[in-house]
Design a protein around this motif. Structure first.
Motif, PDB file in Angstrom:
ATOM      1  N   GLU A   1       0.835  -1.199   0.000  1.00 14.58           N
ATOM      2  CA  GLU A   1       0.000   0.000   0.000  1.00 14.58           C
ATOM      3  C   GLU A   1       0.870   1.249   0.000  1.00 14.58           C
ATOM      4  OE1 GLU A   1      -3.258   0.492  -0.061  1.00 14.58           O
ATOM      5  OE2 GLU A   1      -4.040  -1.540   0.180  1.00 14.58           O
ATOM      6  N   ARG A   2       0.509   2.249  -0.800  1.00 16.74           N
ATOM      7  CA  ARG A   2       1.171   3.548  -0.835  1.00 16.74           C
ATOM      8  C   ARG A   2       2.673   3.446  -1.089  1.00 16.74           C
ATOM      9  NH1 ARG A   2      -1.899   7.132   3.818  1.00 16.74           N
ATOM     10  NH2 ARG A   2      -3.941   7.028   2.867  1.00 16.74           N
ATOM     11  N   VAL A   3       3.028   2.645  -2.068  1.00 17.84           N
ATOM     12  CA  VAL A   3       4.402   2.567  -2.542  1.00 17.84           C
ATOM     13  C   VAL A   3       4.381   2.800  -4.053  1.00 17.84           C
ATOM     14  CG1 VAL A   3       5.204   1.055  -0.695  1.00 17.84           C
ATOM     15  CG2 VAL A   3       4.218   0.043  -2.755  1.00 17.84           C
ATOM     16  N   THR A   4       5.525   2.912  -4.657  1.00 22.89           N
ATOM     17  CA  THR A   4       5.590   3.124  -6.100  1.00 22.89           C
ATOM     18  C   THR A   4       5.010   1.910  -6.831  1.00 22.89           C
ATOM     19  OG1 THR A   4       7.787   2.134  -6.288  1.00 22.89           O
ATOM     20  CG2 THR A   4       7.672   4.506  -5.819  1.00 22.89           C
ATOM     21  N   PRO A   5       4.540   2.092  -8.069  1.00 27.60           N
ATOM     22  CA  PRO A   5       3.999   0.948  -8.828  1.00 27.60           C
ATOM     23  C   PRO A   5       4.991  -0.202  -8.943  1.00 27.60           C
ATOM     24  CG  PRO A   5       3.395   3.001  -9.893  1.00 27.60           C
ATOM     25  CD  PRO A   5       4.337   3.373  -8.784  1.00 27.60           C
ATOM     26  N   ALA A   6       6.273   0.114  -9.118  1.00 26.97           N
ATOM     27  CA  ALA A   6       7.281  -0.949  -9.241  1.00 26.97           C
ATOM     28  C   ALA A   6       7.388  -1.750  -7.947  1.00 26.97           C
ATOM     29  CB  ALA A   6       8.635  -0.347  -9.612  1.00 26.97           C
ATOM     30  N   LYS A   7       7.422  -1.044  -6.814  1.00 22.90           N
ATOM     31  CA  LYS A   7       7.499  -1.741  -5.525  1.00 22.90           C
ATOM     32  C   LYS A   7       6.221  -2.523  -5.258  1.00 22.90           C
ATOM     33  CE  LYS A   7      10.850   0.964  -2.903  1.00 22.90           C
ATOM     34  NZ  LYS A   7      11.089   1.750  -1.655  1.00 22.90           N
ATOM     35  N   ARG A   8       5.079  -1.947  -5.637  1.00 25.26           N
ATOM     36  CA  ARG A   8       3.816  -2.653  -5.425  1.00 25.26           C
ATOM     37  C   ARG A   8       3.819  -3.991  -6.164  1.00 25.26           C
ATOM     38  NH1 ARG A   8       0.631   0.852  -7.456  1.00 25.26           N
ATOM     39  NH2 ARG A   8       0.487   2.053  -5.518  1.00 25.26           N
ATOM     40  N   ALA A   9       4.268  -3.966  -7.413  1.00 29.99           N
ATOM     41  CA  ALA A   9       4.310  -5.195  -8.204  1.00 29.99           C
ATOM     42  C   ALA A   9       5.285  -6.192  -7.597  1.00 29.99           C
ATOM     43  CB  ALA A   9       4.704  -4.871  -9.643  1.00 29.99           C
ATOM     44  N   LEU A  10       6.445  -5.704  -7.152  1.00 30.74           N
ATOM     45  CA  LEU A  10       7.446  -6.588  -6.550  1.00 30.74           C
ATOM     46  C   LEU A  10       6.927  -7.212  -5.271  1.00 30.74           C
ATOM     47  CD1 LEU A  10      10.326  -7.727  -6.327  1.00 30.74           C
ATOM     48  CD2 LEU A  10      10.978  -5.586  -5.172  1.00 30.74           C
ATOM     49  N   TYR A  11       6.350  -6.394  -4.383  1.00 33.95           N
ATOM     50  CA  TYR A  11       5.868  -6.898  -3.104  1.00 33.95           C
ATOM     51  C   TYR A  11       4.725  -7.895  -3.294  1.00 33.95           C
ATOM     52  CZ  TYR A  11       8.556  -3.151  -0.844  1.00 33.95           C
ATOM     53  OH  TYR A  11       9.549  -2.322  -0.406  1.00 33.95           O
ATOM     54  N   ARG A  12       3.823  -7.594  -4.201  1.00 34.82           N
ATOM     55  CA  ARG A  12       2.707  -8.515  -4.426  1.00 34.82           C
ATOM     56  C   ARG A  12       3.201  -9.852  -4.978  1.00 34.82           C
ATOM     57  NH1 ARG A  12      -2.393  -5.037  -6.957  1.00 34.82           N
ATOM     58  NH2 ARG A  12      -3.037  -4.058  -4.994  1.00 34.82           N
ATOM     59  N   ALA A  13       4.155  -9.788  -5.901  1.00 34.16           N
ATOM     60  CA  ALA A  13       4.703 -11.028  -6.467  1.00 34.16           C
ATOM     61  C   ALA A  13       5.396 -11.857  -5.383  1.00 34.16           C
ATOM     62  CB  ALA A  13       5.678 -10.702  -7.599  1.00 34.16           C
ATOM     63  N   ALA A  14       6.163 -11.185  -4.523  1.00 34.79           N
ATOM     64  CA  ALA A  14       6.855 -11.886  -3.443  1.00 34.79           C
ATOM     65  C   ALA A  14       5.862 -12.478  -2.452  1.00 34.79           C
ATOM     66  CB  ALA A  14       7.813 -10.931  -2.736  1.00 34.79           C
ATOM     67  N   GLU A  15       4.811 -11.735  -2.141  1.00 37.14           N
ATOM     68  CA  GLU A  15       3.800 -12.233  -1.212  1.00 37.14           C
ATOM     69  C   GLU A  15       3.055 -13.437  -1.791  1.00 37.14           C
ATOM     70  OE1 GLU A  15       2.986 -11.622   1.832  1.00 37.14           O
ATOM     71  OE2 GLU A  15       4.112  -9.815   2.312  1.00 37.14           O
ATOM     72  N   ARG A  16       2.755 -13.398  -3.080  1.00 35.36           N
ATOM     73  CA  ARG A  16       2.063 -14.536  -3.700  1.00 35.36           C
ATOM     74  C   ARG A  16       2.948 -15.780  -3.682  1.00 35.36           C
ATOM     75  NH1 ARG A  16       0.442 -10.513  -8.108  1.00 35.36           N
ATOM     76  NH2 ARG A  16      -1.596  -9.748  -7.416  1.00 35.36           N
ATOM     77  N   LEU A  17       4.250 -15.586  -3.900  1.00 34.97           N
ATOM     78  CA  LEU A  17       5.174 -16.715  -3.856  1.00 34.97           C
ATOM     79  C   LEU A  17       5.243 -17.296  -2.453  1.00 34.97           C
ATOM     80  CD1 LEU A  17       7.332 -18.431  -5.296  1.00 34.97           C
ATOM     81  CD2 LEU A  17       9.015 -16.681  -4.671  1.00 34.97           C
ATOM     82  N   ALA A  18       5.374 -16.423  -1.451  1.00 36.49           N
ATOM     83  CA  ALA A  18       5.465 -16.888  -0.073  1.00 36.49           C
ATOM     84  C   ALA A  18       4.154 -17.495   0.407  1.00 36.49           C
ATOM     85  CB  ALA A  18       5.878 -15.728   0.843  1.00 36.49           C
TER      86      ALA A  18
END
Length: 393
Positions: free
Chosen positions: A122-139
């Protein structure tokens, strides 16, 4: 059973307090509990960890994204997990949540829980949002249950496609609510505010927040400076510590706010600061559900807070506090200023804060409900030889 908790950092902040109170309850119930944390550790915890807790430092785990160090941390975690043979791995915070769950494949029989103390995408740059969501889905593939501090945190994980609704549960951050009910003023309040003799007590605004960039002290101070002259009878208390403190102090000096801003540090009487304050304020960009908001309500101190996911689960706009535009710092400062000039409205919000039901955040429910979500029977503790293998005994 043997429960392993994992934190990115062991600082003095809400997620750490929440985790350690959970550990304390679990130890009291006869469970074996270990805490692994990254390199950063506040000296305070040296003498304040729950008795019976096994503490393991993991210097390979650092707070910033660092691919090489992150890989080393995962490999070291796998070694530690295999040696500890935990029944439960409970990760907390963003970095530890990702690395800790990826490493959990080393102990396939362990239940893996993740505590959502904050919504990292939440409230991060689009690039970080995509990275964090991808990492969370993997975990998430290695996660049996998600435990959020608010209903909104769980919904965010479901909406982002990280997990499904039935795997997310809300457990409120437990705290000693009674401590914040009808608190006394600090014994040193005159020195704290620079009040001499029989001089009247000035207006007081309290920001209780660790000095971290996401708390946005500096943008708030810049907006506050624009209205400071309209509030001559005001002291702003900044309570907390953290890596951004030097930058915040420099900002206070550059804005000429030294006479208005008081740095309180970490105090053993946070409830007394709420008793001293006319209102509290929080301008964070990201939170789970801030414990300070619950404490402020318990103490009868109205709050001005910027819009955060789930904040309306504790702050009812116009009844016990005011919710400002989450992106516009000037809105929070405007609401604060208007409230300080309106005694009638401030008193109305104070009564609303006192009437707020905060029983869901009572301490006794935290450990019990968290542990029940693991869904495991009690197992015999692992032999102490494991500690020797890790160099802990």
């Amino acid at each position: 059973m043997h429960i392993v908790h994992l934190l990115t950092r062991l600082l003095r902040a809400g997620s750490e307090e929440n985790t350690l109170e959970t550990c304390r309850w679990q130890i009291a119930q006869g469970h074996r509990v270990s805490l692994i944390h990254g390199a950063a550790s506040d000296p305070y915890w040296k003498d304040h960890l729950p008795q019976g807790l096994t503490q393991i430092s993991l210097p390979e785990m650092v707070h910033p994204i660092h691919p090489l160090q992150d890989l080393r941390a995962v490999l070291r975690l796998r070694q530690i997990y295999r040696a500890l043979e935990p029944d439960v791995i409970h990760t907390h915070q963003s970095k530890a949540g990702i690395l800790g769950r990826l490493a959990a494949r080393a102990v396939p029989d362990a239940v893996v829980a993740h505590g959502v103390h904050i919504i990292p995408f939440e409230r991060v740059t689009p690039a970080k949002r995509a990275l964090y969501r991808a990492a969370e889905r993997l975990a998430a593939r290695q996660t049996d249950v998600f435990i959020g501090v608010s209903e909104a945190a769980g919904r965010a994980y479901v909406s982002a496609g990280i997990t499904r609704r039935g795997r997310v549960h809300c457990v409120r951050s437990g705290m000693d609510i009674a401590r914040f009910r009808d608190p006394d003023l600090p014994a040193d309040w005159r020195d704290l505010l620079g009040v001499n003799g029989g001089n009247a007590r000035p207006r007081v605004v309290l920001m209780m927040a660790a000095f971290e960039r996401r708390k946005r002290h500096v943008p708030y101070l810049k907006a506050f400076a624009q209205v400071a002259d309209t509030l001559p009878d005001l002291k702003l208390l900044l309570a907390g510590k953290g890596p951004e403190e030097a930058r915040v102090r420099a900002t206070v000096e550059s804005l000429g706010l030294q006479d208005k801003v008081v740095f309180c540090g970490h105090r053993p009487d946070p409830e007394a600061l709420f008793a001293l304050a006319d209102l509290s304020i929080l301008t964070s960009a990201r939170e789970g559900l801030p414990r300070v908001a619950v404490q402020s309500m318990a103490a009868g101190c109205p709050m001005v807070v910027q819009a955060l996911p789930g904040i309306d689960e504790i702050i009812d706009h116009g009844r016990n506090g005011l919710i400002a535009d989450g992106d516009e710092m000037g809105d929070a400062v405007r609401l604060m200023s208007e409230l300080l000039h309106d005694d009638r409205r401030l008193n109305h919000l104070r009564k609303g804060a006192l009437a707020t039901d905060v029983s869901a955040w009572a301490l006794d429910a935290l450990g019990r409900r968290t542990t029940s979500l693991y869904g495991l029977p009690v197992r015999r503790p692992r032999p102490v030889a494991v500690d020797r293998e890790l160099g802990l005994a």
